[in-house]
Write an enzyme that holds these catalytic residues in place. Sequence first.
Site, PDB file in Angstrom:
ATOM      1  N   GLU A  19      -3.182   4.213 -30.830  1.00 33.73           N
ATOM      2  CA  GLU A  19      -4.303   3.424 -30.322  1.00 33.73           C
ATOM      3  C   GLU A  19      -3.863   1.969 -30.260  1.00 33.73           C
ATOM      4  OE1 GLU A  19      -8.110   5.749 -32.209  1.00 33.73           O
ATOM      5  OE2 GLU A  19      -6.808   4.616 -33.561  1.00 33.73           O
ATOM      6  N   ASP A 145      10.592   5.817 -20.784  1.00 29.37           N
ATOM      7  CA  ASP A 145       9.172   6.086 -20.516  1.00 29.37           C
ATOM      8  C   ASP A 145       8.586   4.996 -19.624  1.00 29.37           C
ATOM      9  OD1 ASP A 145       6.712   7.357 -20.636  1.00 29.37           O
ATOM     10  OD2 ASP A 145       6.128   6.392 -22.518  1.00 29.37           O
TER      11      ASP A 145
HETATM   12  N1  ATP Z   1       0.911  -6.148 -26.023  1.00 33.52           N
HETATM   13  C1  ATP Z   1      -0.084  -5.708 -25.249  1.00 33.52           C
HETATM   14  N2  ATP Z   1      -0.954  -6.572 -24.702  1.00 33.52           N
HETATM   15  C2  ATP Z   1      -1.974  -6.128 -23.923  1.00 33.52           C
HETATM   16  N3  ATP Z   1      -2.185  -4.827 -23.637  1.00 33.52           N
HETATM   17  C3  ATP Z   1      -1.342  -3.919 -24.156  1.00 33.52           C
HETATM   18  C4  ATP Z   1      -0.251  -4.298 -24.989  1.00 33.52           C
HETATM   19  N4  ATP Z   1       0.419  -3.188 -25.362  1.00 33.52           N
HETATM   20  C5  ATP Z   1      -0.226  -2.166 -24.791  1.00 33.52           C
HETATM   21  N5  ATP Z   1      -1.275  -2.579 -24.066  1.00 33.52           N
HETATM   22  C6  ATP Z   1      -2.208  -1.748 -23.301  1.00 33.52           C
HETATM   23  O1  ATP Z   1      -2.288  -0.490 -23.937  1.00 33.52           O
HETATM   24  C7  ATP Z   1      -1.818   0.530 -23.056  1.00 33.52           C
HETATM   25  C8  ATP Z   1      -1.079   1.576 -23.858  1.00 33.52           C
HETATM   26  O2  ATP Z   1       0.022   0.959 -24.491  1.00 33.52           O
HETATM   27  P1  ATP Z   1       1.305   1.780 -24.874  1.00 33.52           P
HETATM   28  O3  ATP Z   1       1.878   2.404 -23.643  1.00 33.52           O
HETATM   29  O4  ATP Z   1       2.212   0.924 -25.658  1.00 33.52           O
HETATM   30  O5  ATP Z   1       0.633   2.897 -25.794  1.00 33.52           O
HETATM   31  P2  ATP Z   1       1.208   4.327 -26.110  1.00 33.52           P
HETATM   32  O6  ATP Z   1       0.322   4.927 -27.114  1.00 33.52           O
HETATM   33  O7  ATP Z   1       2.633   4.204 -26.458  1.00 33.52           O
HETATM   34  O8  ATP Z   1       1.041   5.048 -24.741  1.00 33.52           O
HETATM   35  P3  ATP Z   1       1.995   6.154 -24.176  1.00 33.52           P
HETATM   36  O9  ATP Z   1       2.906   6.518 -25.273  1.00 33.52           O
HETATM   37  O10 ATP Z   1       1.060   7.234 -23.777  1.00 33.52           O
HETATM   38  O11 ATP Z   1       2.713   5.514 -23.037  1.00 33.52           O
HETATM   39  C9  ATP Z   1      -0.951  -0.181 -22.033  1.00 33.52           C
HETATM   40  O12 ATP Z   1      -0.954   0.502 -20.808  1.00 33.52           O
HETATM   41  C10 ATP Z   1      -1.635  -1.522 -21.904  1.00 33.52           C
HETATM   42  O13 ATP Z   1      -2.682  -1.422 -20.973  1.00 33.52           O
END
Ligand code: ATP
Length: 641
Positions: A19, A145
């Site tokens: 999250e 990814d």
């Molecule tokens: N540093 C940040 N600043 C602003 N928004 C962010 C940031 N990091 C992530 N987000 C928002 O959160 C979303 C999900 O982030 P992230 O891809 O890092 O999560 P995740 O759980 O690793 O997702 P997945 O593994 O399914 O790609 C991003 O698409 C972006 O919209």
Amino acid sequence: MMLGKYQLVSKLATGGMAEVYLARADGPMGFTKALVVKRILPHLAEDPQFVEMFIAEARLAARLDHPNIVQIFDFGEADSTWFLAMEYIDGLNLRVLAKRARAVEVPLPPACCARIIASACEGLAFAHDSRDPELGVPLGLIHRDVSPDNILVSHQGAVKVVDFGIAKAADQGHRTQTGVIKGKLAYMPPEQLRGAPLDRRVDVYALGMVLYELLTGHKPFDATTEASMVQAILHEPFIPAEERQPDLPVALRSILERALAKDRDQRYPDCRVFQADLERFMVSTGEPVGTWHLAQLMRRVAALSEAAVTEPIPGYTPGRNTPAKGTPPKGTPPKGMPSKTPAKGTPPKGMPSKTPAKGTPPKGTPPKGTPAKGIPSPQEPRPELVKSMERPAPTIRTPTIRIPESEPHPEPDEPSVRQRYGKHLAAAAGVAVLLALTCVARRDEAPSPKTLAIHEPAVSAPRATAPAQQQPPAPPQKAAEAEPAPVPPLEPPVVATPAPGENTMETPAGAIASADPSVIPPAQETMRPESAPGTQNAPGKNSSGKKKTYRPVNPNPVPPINLALAQARQNTGIVEFRIRPYAIVWVDDKLIGQTPLTPLELPAGKHTVLLINQEMGKRVTLRIEVQAGKPYILKHNLGTE
Ligand SMILES: Nc1ncnc2c1ncn2[C@@H]1O[C@H](COP(=O)(O)OP(=O)(O)OP(=O)(O)O)[C@@H](O)[C@H]1O
């Protein structure tokens, strides 16, 4: 909600394994900082494999210090889970940007698409070339990814790659299960689907896919199932981009051909070569395209999105027909809408927030999709800044505050529930197949100036406001246009006697509400400026002329506004926020928190209040002026914007 030393303000997204929250770190002497905290999903926190992957992300990403890669600040364990703290990017991911641009019919210029991908190339190339700081040997880091969700564009036009969650360094190969596919299927090159050893060209391919999507609005394959997608990636030529976008520049077609070559030997050998071709294309257009141009694009999309969302919706019934987050209502004419003032600067500097009121949504769990029960209809009044005081005030005066333009603001991304193409490729005879995969808004031109009506609250006892409530509010924009006068100070405050159960947020302009205890959060603290008591400082400054800082006051229990006022310092006033349905509140570029909030102690003087409701696609900037020793209630209904 706290996670370690971080206050989680609101959820930005739920990814496949974590999250993502907008958060705030509070330090001594009122120091605050807005950032993003990413924590492992609760059900995965006990899965050692996921924890290891997450920790690997932290280790790897923390090594990367580059303007096109999101910076990691902190990493730790709290509440039985692991988290990362990172730089907050005030902007949109490419998936949301493209979606919003489509919705408001703003084409993404090819040169801007090229700029975005070239910048992402630069960040990824840096990661690919990174070396072990001690041994000096290449880390062999690849992202694996890359997707539109993992490339962010800030409102200032900066491009940042995020989520090295499945990045893999060459020396960690033994830790990865053979045949396990990680990443998003549609962006995987053939060799990744086949479970072959990967190199940096996997990121070249994925970036090529993202470029194709930005340029055409479609994926290169029309596959509708995961199996057919795999089949297409492995064996079918992609649909030529010019079929999707006939006027696509020839140079970009060639670039796509090379980036998306199935045979990686035919592909760009690395992101730098890919980037160089994109830069050449941009130069060939004869026009510069840089950060500023991307910022302009962001502003235009944000402004039109906001305008579309705020268009009156025929048949709109609050609580039932709320448009999807960031999506303009169907039938809303996107063309010809006024563009808005550009966003500038980044607000993220926070300050302590407050505790939700009883019966109101908890922080971090904003209402999904629909406004809270009882939201006024779009015909209801414009925002009011209503002063309050513990005496009846039968007359109403309505001086206005002109709001000349919107300020920059964070536009949190739409929460995404994405599929994580997680697992299991059975590679067989050259054809792999598959997969258990799952998990899952400024103003370019002068906008209509907004006016914030400040009403001398005509509040008598409990329910003396009925006649005024029947009056539709005067259009504040018009008033502002007619009266571009300096911001007047607020009048002496008035607090109404509460009526049991009354919710005053819908009170029309000109009628002050009662201070219903049910809407005054029993929060734990208010904010107090760090300036010497009794001193009169310039707005926004303390006695030494430095920028003001704030500190929490009134530890438990938090008093209502009048009591907060009694405890306030001489040169401060108290502002209570009553925002419908809810908003993340920033004051003077400091993140306060999500409403409901306890009354906020602010230095006397002018302040800029920014209200953001991500789900409604609303970003509203208000200018207020606070007088020392006086309480105010800032009422604003985002549903009537
Ligand atoms: N540093 C940040 N600043 C602003 N928004 C962010 C940031 N990091 C992530 N987000 C928002 O959160 C979303 C999900 O982030 P992230 O891809 O890092 O999560 P995740 O759980 O690793 O997702 P997945 O593994 O399914 O790609 C991003 O698409 C972006 O919209």
